[in-house]
Design a protein around this motif. Structure first.
Motif, short mmCIF file in Angstrom:
data_model
loop_
_atom_site.label_atom_id
_atom_site.label_comp_id
_atom_site.label_asym_id
_atom_site.label_seq_id
_atom_site.Cartn_x
_atom_site.Cartn_y
_atom_site.Cartn_z
N LEU A 148 0.84 -1.21 0.00
CA LEU A 148 0.00 0.00 0.00
C LEU A 148 0.87 1.26 0.00
CD1 LEU A 148 -2.89 -0.92 2.46
CD2 LEU A 148 -3.06 -0.53 0.01
N ARG A 149 1.95 1.22 0.77
CA ARG A 149 2.87 2.36 0.77
C ARG A 149 3.49 2.55 -0.62
NH1 ARG A 149 1.98 5.04 5.11
NH2 ARG A 149 2.05 3.98 7.11
N LYS A 150 3.81 1.41 -1.24
CA LYS A 150 4.35 1.51 -2.61
C LYS A 150 3.33 2.10 -3.56
CE LYS A 150 6.69 -2.86 -2.48
NZ LYS A 150 6.69 -4.11 -3.20
N GLU A 168 5.49 9.54 6.86
CA GLU A 168 5.57 8.25 7.56
C GLU A 168 5.60 7.07 6.60
OE1 GLU A 168 6.10 8.12 10.64
OE2 GLU A 168 5.16 9.83 11.62
N VAL A 169 6.54 7.10 5.65
CA VAL A 169 6.57 6.02 4.67
C VAL A 169 6.95 4.66 5.27
CG1 VAL A 169 6.90 7.05 2.43
CG2 VAL A 169 8.79 6.99 4.04
N GLY A 176 11.98 -6.03 6.24
CA GLY A 176 12.25 -6.26 4.82
C GLY A 176 11.61 -5.18 3.96
N GLU A 177 10.39 -4.79 4.31
CA GLU A 177 9.69 -3.76 3.53
C GLU A 177 10.36 -2.41 3.68
OE1 GLU A 177 5.09 -5.45 3.49
OE2 GLU A 177 5.79 -4.32 5.21
N ILE A 178 10.82 -2.13 4.91
CA ILE A 178 11.52 -0.86 5.14
C ILE A 178 12.75 -0.78 4.24
CG2 ILE A 178 12.85 0.49 6.82
CD1 ILE A 178 10.94 -0.38 8.95
N ILE A 197 10.87 14.19 3.86
CA ILE A 197 10.38 12.93 4.40
C ILE A 197 10.17 13.04 5.90
CG2 ILE A 197 12.77 12.07 4.50
CD1 ILE A 197 11.66 9.29 3.91
N VAL A 198 9.03 12.53 6.34
CA VAL A 198 8.69 12.52 7.76
C VAL A 198 8.71 11.08 8.22
CG1 VAL A 198 6.74 12.71 9.35
CG2 VAL A 198 7.26 14.59 7.81
N SER A 199 9.40 10.80 9.30
CA SER A 199 9.36 9.44 9.83
C SER A 199 9.80 9.44 11.27
CB SER A 199 10.26 8.52 9.01
OG SER A 199 10.26 7.24 9.58
N HIS A 200 9.27 8.49 12.01
CA HIS A 200 9.75 8.28 13.38
C HIS A 200 10.89 7.29 13.39
CE1 HIS A 200 6.92 10.74 15.49
NE2 HIS A 200 5.91 10.22 14.80
N ASP A 201 11.14 6.64 12.27
CA ASP A 201 12.21 5.65 12.19
C ASP A 201 13.51 6.37 11.81
OD1 ASP A 201 13.96 3.62 11.63
OD2 ASP A 201 12.42 2.32 10.78
N LEU A 202 14.17 6.91 12.83
CA LEU A 202 15.31 7.79 12.57
C LEU A 202 16.47 7.03 11.92
CD1 LEU A 202 15.16 9.81 15.90
CD2 LEU A 202 14.26 10.45 13.66
#
Ligand SMILES: Nc1ncnc2c1ncn2[C@@H]1O[C@H](COP(=O)(O)OP(=O)(O)OP(=O)(O)O)[C@@H](O)[C@H]1O
Ligand SMILES: [Mg+2]
Lengths: 242, 283, 317
Positions: A148-150, A168-169, A176-178, A197-202
């Motif tokens: 869905l993100r893709k 939040e991609v 694996g998806e990340i 890009i916004v993300s909490h996954d620094l």
């Protein structure tokens, strides 16, 4: 050289809540920028303001030197911005190809009627975000979160943006998806795409950006290279304080 | 002038009574029940059957009508609305279909000729040169009492506060342990009962016939839309705006145009101020 | 595509041969079904496709019917001119209908359209009754053809032409874009498309079809009256036809209109009065609640089962 996208002193209030409070930042052509901050900092709001889904109370937003604040959303897309959503909301009854098709359409009724779709173009975009050919006829309900993100990326890329706003991609994805999406963004970056890009996954964010802006309570509190921003005292306390 | 004032108040009271049950469902369940007009019809016909066909006294007839209205509300919720899980458009379409089904059911049982309901309260009142029937006077007073009672019920009782909680934030209410399903069902029952009460008065003011559900539905819709979601006070104010405008139009312009203003009001408010004149108030 | 076109051709041939085998009485029922199908297709092009539910479609149909009736009956304008003018008037009315859609959607939009219809109902009776015929309407409107068979051909030809045009239109990218609006309007603007213009287009097409249908209907019946036209029961019949058949398809509303018309007819011996609507409404309600996608979807499922899971996309048939 002038910047591609410039926000200056942008204020947005929702009733009593001040979602962005005099925020300024810019992104240059070909640059990639991380926008970080705790929950509720106002990151998503910034994207909605750039896209014209909400209007700011004051401040300016310029794209290629042109003020876009008074344009409706679709005009801004045509000028070259596009965004993905934190919660993907694809066209639920359309397959992957159909979703991309809507992104690719020209904003011209006559051409929409007289000229057919471009299956090759749809396929190319789908492949460029890592879909396999068989995925084109799948419906969103059959897709994983990663897919869905893709699809969000594909639909957005189909509008041929100059600058992409990625919200939040990585949220809700497997390791694996990340990796897959990171790889894809690295690829796009090499090709010269500009993005915020916004993300909490620094950790996933770091290798993907040239620069970072940290914000909290609607204000920028630090700006600079990713590592500098992460070492900043105010940023640390904002993150710990949440 | 006095005449306009009196008639305006009387009609507005009736309209407030008609609208309040509809407002209740809209604010608690966030759905528009287009079969709401059918409660009025069910109430009117139930009363007619008990009192004028079977010859029972008025009070049991009235209670029977209320019971039938509440029953209709519960059934609608259980069988239809719950199944559609808050899909607003689906609820509207299916309740519209249901209203036509109920209309056909009424025709089957009572045939489609109009029926006159005897006044619930006999006698007339005289103020200056104006006469008013006690019937509509009672309707107005009842309407005030019912609205006041409802306001107290919502603010003071446990169930009422639960309804308020669901109306503000259904998910939050569920998380904090409120049985939203039960609250919704109660609301539908109360709305049905209120509709039936309004139906008895409305029918005695006009007459009983199988398509009598459309006019009150439109009034209820107008009041809710113009008043804003789920404000009881807003309901009262707007019922008076509409009631008075109708009387003024009838008296000074033309009787045929009485509904035109209401329609223009609906369209105008929805287009210019979709949240309603009084915003989104709490119950 | 060629196979589907063949299906359309087969449908046309069967219908054109119909007068050879069925009675004029049945033909008259089919004529009504054809008009209902036109109205249902018109409704579906706004409501099924873009998701803007109209509860006031008779407003548009009524403009078409009244304009052509008034022009030809009161002013002696020939039908060949009064009908195009009626269509034009309906499209202007459609623009009015469209204005609220700029700001509101969902429930509220549906209610505004209902208010439009009621407003029209009341105004028609009061404003210039010398033209509109007031409460009693107009009778003695010039008919285009007489007899069941010619009228059958006319109504079917009209319905078929509209259906084919809408079908072809919905297969273009504009059809895709309109479908997309009903699923997620924000994302359509987010794809760089002017949704206002797209919606206006859908409304204009819908109004055009409603105007055509309304005008021809008035000239078929020879009379129109406000109570029958601007009636919530009429709204109900149109919506139910579209939904029962299968919304957002072109064939769906046609199947629905035929199904509902014949259902109503077959109930006539059992329930002669308007009680028929009880059974009719109940069937509609159950079908709608349990299979919101309508008969088309039921048929498709049966087809998939029978055809051993053939996955051919139904698309916008
Ligand atoms: N449409 C809205 N109406 C009212 N308040 C809003 C709205 N959108 C956002 N807010 C408020 O504005 C503030 C900023 O929200 P925003 O979604 O931009 O934060 P965020 O940084 O994206 O957070 P997250 O990391 O949780 O996605 C929050 O307090 C939020 O509650
Ligand atoms: Mg966010």
């Amino acid at each position: 050289m002038s910047s591609l996208l410039v926000l200056d002193n942008v204020v947005k209030r929702f009733g009593g809540i001040v979602a962005t409070n005099g925020l300024s930042f810019h992104v240059d052509r070909g640059e990639s920028l991380a926008l970080i901050g705790p929950n509720g900092a106002g990151k998503t709001t910034i994207f909605s303001l750039i896209m014209g889904e909400h209007r700011q109370n004051s401040g300016t937003i310029k794209l290629n030197g042109e003020e876009i604040s008074n344009l409706p959303t679709h005009k801004r897309i045509q000028k070259g911005v596009a965004r993905t959503y934190q919660v993907p909301r694809p066209f639920s009854e359309m397959d992957v190809a159909g979703n991309i098709r809507v992104g690719m359409m020209p904003d011209n009724l006559w051409q929409m009627i007289t000229r057919g779709a471009d299956p090759d173009g749809e396929l190319a975009i789908a492949r460029s975000v890592g879909f396999r050919d068989a995925d084109l006829s799948r419906k969103p309900s059959e897709l994983s979160m990663g897919d869905l993100r893709k699809l969000e990326l594909a639909r957005t890329l189909a509008t041929r943006p100059e600058v992409m706003l990625l919200d939040e991609v990585f949220a809700g994805l497997t390791v694996g998806e990340i990796e897959q999406i990171s790889h894809l963004l690295a690829e796009k970056r090499k090709q010269g795409l500009t993005y915020i890009i916004v993300s909490h996954d620094l950790r996933a964010l770091e290798p993907l950006v040239d620069r970072a802006v940290a914000m909290t309570f609607g204000k920028a509190i630090a700006e600079g290279s990713f590592s500098d921003v992460m070492d900043d005292e105010a940023v640390r306390s904002a993150y710990l304080g949440q | 002038m006095l005449q306009v004032l009196i008639q305006g108040f009387l009609l507005s009271g009736l309209y407030a009574l008609i609208a309040v049950g509809f407002t209740l469902i809209f604010s608690v369940g966030r759905v528009l029940n287009l079969a709401y007009g059918a409660y009025l019809m069910i109430g009117g016909y139930a009363y007619f059957y008990m009192v004028q066909t079977l010859g029972m006294p008025k009070l049991p007839g009235f209670l029977f009508a209320i019971g039938m209205g509440a029953l209709a509300g519960v059934l609608m919720y259980r069988i239809l609305v719950k199944r559609l899980k808050g899909d607003q458009v689906a609820v509207e379409i299916s309740t519209l279909i249901l209203a036509v089904v109920i209309q056909a059911g009424i025709v089957l049982v009572f045939n489609d000729s109009s029926k006159i309901l005897h006044p619930i309260v006999d006698g007339v009142w005289r103020i200056g040169s104006t006469t008013i029937t006690n019937n509509i006077l009672v309707a107005m007073v009842a309407s005030w009492f019912i609205l006041g009672g409802l306001l107290l019920f919502v603010k003071k009782t446990h169930v009422g506060r639960a309804m308020q909680a669901v109306s503000m934030d259904a998910k939050g209410a569920r998380i904090s342990g409120i049985n939203t399903d039960r609250v919704n069902m109660m609301t539908w029952a109360i709305s049905g009962a209120l509709g039936a009460v309004a139906g008895v008065f409305f029918a005695s003011y006009t007459q009983l016939n199988p398509s009598m559900w459309v006019a009150p539905l439109i009034i209820a819709v107008a009041v809710v839309i113009v008043g804003g979601i789920g404000s009881i006070v807003g309901t009262l104010i707007v019922a008076h705006i509409i009631g008075f405008m109708e009387i003024i139009t009838t008296t000074f312009i033309a009787a045929e145009l009485r509904g035109v203003f209401t329609m223009l009001l609906i369209i105008g408010v929805l287009v210019i101020r979709p949240q309603g004149l009084f915003g989104r108030g709490d119950l | 595509m060629p196979r589907l076109l063949l299906a359309w051709a087969a449908f046309a041939v069967i219908m054109l041969l119909l007068p050879q085998v069925v009675s004029p009485g049945t033909l008259r029922i089919i004529i009504f079904a054809n008009f209902l199908a036109i109205f249902a297709m018109s409704w579906d092009f706004i409501s099924g496709k873009t998701g803007y539910i109209s509860f006031g479609h008779p407003f548009l149909i009524g403009i078409g019917a009244y304009t052509s009736a008034i022009l030809s009956y009161r002013f002696g304008v020939p039908v060949s001119l009064s009908i195009p003018l009626a269509v034009l008037a309906t499209m202007i009315g459609g623009t009015l209908f469209f204005l609220p859609a700029l700001r509101i959607k969902g429930t509220y939009f549906a209610l505004v359209t209902l208010a439009f219809m009621e407003l029209m109902y009341q105004l028609v009776q009061v404003i210039r009754p010398d033209l509109t015929g007031g409460t009693r309407g107009i009778s003695g409107i010039k008919t285009i053809l007489s007899g069941a068979v010619p009228n059958f051909y006319l109504s079917f030809g009209l319905m078929f032409a509209i259906a084919l045009a809408l079908w072809l239109l919905s297969r273009t990218r504009i059809g895709t874009a309109l479908d997309a609006i009903s699923m997620n309007e924000e994302a359509v603007s987010g794809s760089g498309l002017n949704t206002t213009r797209l919606k206006l287009f859908a409304f204009m097409v819908s109004a055009l079809v409603a105007g055509l249908g309304g005008a021809f209907y008035a000239h078929y019946l020879g009379s129109i009256a406000p109570r029958a036209l601007f009636d919530i029961n009429f709204v109900f019949t149109i919506i139910v036809s579209a939904l029962i058949g299968g919304s957002s398809t072109v064939i769906g509303p046609i199947i629905g209109a035929y199904f509902m018309t014949f259902l109503l007819e077959y109930l006539r011996p059992v329930l002669p009065g308007s009680e028929r609507y009880l059974v009719y409404g109940l069937i509609a309600l159950v079908l709608y609640v349990y299979q919101p996608k309508g008969i088309m979807e039921l048929l498709r499922k049966l087809g998939v089962r029978a055809g051993g899971g053939r996955t051919g996309r139904a698309g916008n048939v």
